[in-house]
Design a protein around this motif. Structure first.
Motif, short mmCIF file in Angstrom:
data_model
loop_
_atom_site.label_atom_id
_atom_site.label_comp_id
_atom_site.label_asym_id
_atom_site.label_seq_id
_atom_site.Cartn_x
_atom_site.Cartn_y
_atom_site.Cartn_z
N SER A 1 2.20 2.52 -4.04
CA SER A 1 2.43 3.94 -3.75
C SER A 1 3.86 4.06 -3.22
O SER A 1 4.52 3.05 -2.92
CB SER A 1 1.43 4.43 -2.71
OG SER A 1 1.60 3.70 -1.51
N TYR B 1 -0.03 3.38 6.35
CA TYR B 1 1.30 2.78 6.19
C TYR B 1 2.13 2.82 7.47
O TYR B 1 2.94 1.93 7.72
CB TYR B 1 2.02 3.37 4.97
CG TYR B 1 1.66 2.56 3.73
CD1 TYR B 1 2.22 1.29 3.53
CD2 TYR B 1 0.72 3.00 2.83
CE1 TYR B 1 1.86 0.52 2.44
CE2 TYR B 1 0.34 2.23 1.73
CZ TYR B 1 0.92 0.98 1.54
OH TYR B 1 0.56 0.21 0.47
N GLN C 1 -7.68 -1.56 0.12
CA GLN C 1 -7.85 -0.77 -1.07
C GLN C 1 -9.20 -0.03 -1.07
O GLN C 1 -9.31 1.04 -1.63
CB GLN C 1 -7.85 -1.78 -2.22
CG GLN C 1 -7.57 -1.26 -3.55
CD GLN C 1 -7.22 -2.42 -4.48
OE1 GLN C 1 -7.45 -3.58 -4.18
NE2 GLN C 1 -6.69 -2.09 -5.61
N ARG D 1 -3.62 7.49 3.72
CA ARG D 1 -2.52 6.59 3.37
C ARG D 1 -1.35 6.66 4.35
O ARG D 1 -0.76 5.65 4.70
CB ARG D 1 -2.04 6.88 1.94
CG ARG D 1 -0.91 5.95 1.51
CD ARG D 1 -0.58 6.00 0.03
NE ARG D 1 -1.65 5.43 -0.77
CZ ARG D 1 -2.45 6.12 -1.57
NH1 ARG D 1 -2.31 7.42 -1.67
NH2 ARG D 1 -3.39 5.53 -2.25
N ASP E 1 -8.22 -10.32 -0.85
CA ASP E 1 -9.36 -10.27 0.06
C ASP E 1 -9.68 -8.84 0.49
O ASP E 1 -8.87 -7.93 0.34
CB ASP E 1 -9.06 -11.10 1.32
CG ASP E 1 -10.31 -11.38 2.12
OD1 ASP E 1 -11.28 -11.87 1.53
OD2 ASP E 1 -10.34 -11.07 3.32
C1 LIG Z 1 -1.81 -8.06 -7.49
C2 LIG Z 1 -2.41 -7.18 -6.41
C3 LIG Z 1 -3.22 -7.74 -5.44
C4 LIG Z 1 -3.80 -6.94 -4.44
N1 LIG Z 1 -4.59 -7.52 -3.53
C5 LIG Z 1 -5.24 -6.74 -2.62
C6 LIG Z 1 -6.16 -7.30 -1.72
O1 LIG Z 1 -6.38 -8.50 -1.71
N2 LIG Z 1 -6.81 -6.49 -0.84
C7 LIG Z 1 -6.56 -5.13 -0.80
O2 LIG Z 1 -7.16 -4.44 0.02
N3 LIG Z 1 -5.66 -4.58 -1.63
C8 LIG Z 1 -5.03 -5.34 -2.54
N4 LIG Z 1 -4.16 -4.78 -3.41
C9 LIG Z 1 -3.87 -3.35 -3.23
C10 LIG Z 1 -2.65 -3.04 -2.40
O3 LIG Z 1 -2.18 -4.07 -1.61
C11 LIG Z 1 -2.77 -1.82 -1.50
O4 LIG Z 1 -3.40 -2.14 -0.29
C12 LIG Z 1 -3.52 -0.72 -2.11
O5 LIG Z 1 -3.12 -0.59 -3.43
C13 LIG Z 1 -3.30 0.58 -1.34
O6 LIG Z 1 -1.94 0.82 -1.19
P1 LIG Z 1 -1.07 1.68 -2.19
O7 LIG Z 1 -1.65 3.03 -2.05
O8 LIG Z 1 0.32 1.58 -1.65
O9 LIG Z 1 -1.18 1.11 -3.56
C14 LIG Z 1 -3.57 -5.55 -4.42
C15 LIG Z 1 -2.74 -4.98 -5.39
C16 LIG Z 1 -2.15 -5.78 -6.38
C17 LIG Z 1 -1.26 -5.11 -7.36
#
Ligand SMILES: Cc1cc2nc3c(=O)[nH]c(=O)nc-3n(C[C@H](O)[C@H](O)[C@H](O)COP(=O)(O)O)c2cc1C
Length: 455
Positions: free
Chosen positions: A237, A166, A146, A162, A66
């Motif tokens: 990340s 976090y 995201q 970020r 979502d």
């Molecule tokens: C299978 C999968 C599903 C995800 N679903 C969502 C989502 O529903 N909404 C969202 O904002 N991010 C989603 N993400 C992204 C991450 O949860 C995270 O919020 C985003 O990648 C930023 O964080 P990061 O920099 O640690 O990757 C998804 C990622 C993956 C791998």
């Protein structure tokens, strides 16, 4: 050990299986296929049908990704075609699952909510309510969001960086869990004879005052059937992995090869002991797109047909969205360009795609041809034995604890998986013959958190 399994003694570890519940299917061309739902927009019936098919196959959970904004309006072709992860018109997932809970009885219901734009009290309340309404089947996919544009719907011009996201996520998770522990299981005697509705000694305030939140508590929802809903995450990340090791119970991944998945698996499980957590307290579930047929030829035909439903310009637009920078001017048959820099929003899928392109020396066209069917994660194509072989190989090779399945054409692909692949996994002892319990925790092999008033 989970309670109420009815099986006695230690239970065998099983592969955990969930599926992504978007009714458009996981392939960009999926909704145009003749075997897809005719219409899906705001259609509860499609969601009910998928949940029931999945329940017939004893899948552990249905997952809804979502966000809080309409995306791709700056990419008109992609906007018009509606890529599966954009969701311009969808139900709010917890609300939807409250309805689905009344049409199902076993499958787990995992909804996404963001710690960046929601307050922990609201998150704790929604998911605790869902856990009650579903009899212990709720899961929260904690994301930090995201898509940078979502910020503009919450009074901000810019997405939070970020580090701050976090920090907030970590604090929010602690507060949500403290709120879930507000009431003892037996806090509401509701004794007509004595007139005692609740026991004031069986509730506690949260009294949180931190950097990002101040929450007095208690939560206005009784302790839930699972004690606490299951917490999932999907951040890849450095900060995302650390938070998963600290407090995640399910982690969605994007690894596109077994070697990469094994590396991530060892990395994340290796971070858990310093938080006093056994490795099995977190189930790592890489995304897997499944193209199954009764025969390999049938699977190939489905795959080719879906690929033919997408024009190259649309495919480039989609790839640009996934990697987070514009590829419109890059030559189709030239090498896939490297990222111009770290993006503020999601990195997980984009990084995985770029790594794969570099590793395999792919062109732009070669990259999107690989990415379209798998959404940037891993894909498998073949007959039921070939699919089960791949899944077994990753599972026994410590590349994962299970999979988050993406179904290219809904409801056809889900039905095919349930009818063709699940029996093969059961025959191999990788999946149980039936649900092992009534809660998501029991089915995932996760313990029920202890009621702090009893210890
Ligand atoms: C299978 C999968 C599903 C995800 N679903 C969502 C989502 O529903 N909404 C969202 O904002 N991010 C989603 N993400 C992204 C991450 O949860 C995270 O919020 C985003 O990648 C930023 O964080 P990061 O920099 O640690 O990757 C998804 C990622 C993956 C791998």
């Amino acid at each position: 050990m989970a309670r109420g399994t009815g099986q006695g003694g230690a239970r065998r570890r099983m592969m955990v299986l969930g599926f992504t519940g978007g009714a458009l299917g996981g392939h960009l061309g999926g909704w145009r296929h003749r075997d897809s739902f005719p219409t899906t927009t705001m259609q509860l019936q499609c969601m009910v049908e998928m949940a029931r098919i999945a329940e017939r196959g004893q899948l552990d959970m249905m997952f809804l990704a979502d966000g809080n904004g309409v995306r791709q309006m700056d990419k008109p072709a992609l906007f018009a075609a509606n890529s599966p992860s954009d969701r311009p018109a969808v139900f709010e997932p917890v609300t939807l699952f409250a309805a689905l809970a009344q049409h199902t009885s076993k499958i787990g219901l995992v909804a996404t909510a963001t710690t960046t734009y929601e307050e922990p009290f609201s998150i704790a309340r929604k998911f605790a309510s869902l856990d009650h309404l579903s009899g212990g089947r709720a899961g929260w996919n904690l994301v930090t969001t995201q898509y940078v544009e979502d910020a503009k719907n919450f009074g901000r011009d810019e997405h939070m960086g970020r580090v701050e996201r976090y920090e907030r996520a970590h604090e929010s998770l602690d507060v949500v869990r403290a709120l879930w522990d507000s009431w003892a299981t037996d806090a509401f005697p509701q004794d007509k004879a004595t007139g005692q509705y609740l026991d004031p000694a069986r509730v506690r305030l949260t009294q949180h005052r931190g950097t990002h939140f101040a929450v007095k508590g208690p939560l206005n929802v009784a302790r839930t059937p699972q004690g606490q809903p299951v917490v999932f995450m999907a951040g890849q990340s450095e900060a995302g992995k650390e938070l998963a090791a600290y407090g995640g119970e399910g982690l969605f991944g994007t690894a596109s090869s077994k070697a990469q998945a094994q590396k991530e698996y060892a990395d994340i499980k290796g971070r858990m002991p310093k938080y006093g957590r056994p490795p099995d307290a977190l189930k790592i579930l890489p995304a897997l797109s499944v193209f199954v047929g009764r025969t390999r030829a049938e699977a190939d035909a489905l795959y080719e047909e879906l690929q033919s439903l997408i024009a190259p310009s649309l495919a480039v637009s989609y790839l640009s969205k996934l990697v987070g920078f514009d590829l419109t001017d890059a030559p189709l048959d030239g090498p896939m360009p490297a990222s111009p820099g770290e993006s503020v929003g999601g990195t997980a899928i984009g990084r995985s795609v770029l790594e794969m392109a570099a590793r395999e020396g792919l062109s732009v066209r070669g990259t999107y041809e690989r990415v379209l069917p798998s959404m940037g994660g891993n894909m498998v194509k073949g007959d039921p034995v070939e699919i089960a072989d791949m899944m077994e190989d990753w599972y026994t090779g410590k590349a994962c604890d299970g999979f988050m399945l993406s179904m290219p054409v809904q409801p056809r692909s889900l039905r095919d998986f349930v009818e063709l692949v699940v029996p093969e996994l059961q025959r191999r002892g990788l999946r149980p013959p039936d649900y092992r319990g009534t809660t998501l925790r029991e089915n995932m092999g996760l313990p029920i958190p202890a009621d702090p008033f009893l210890h």
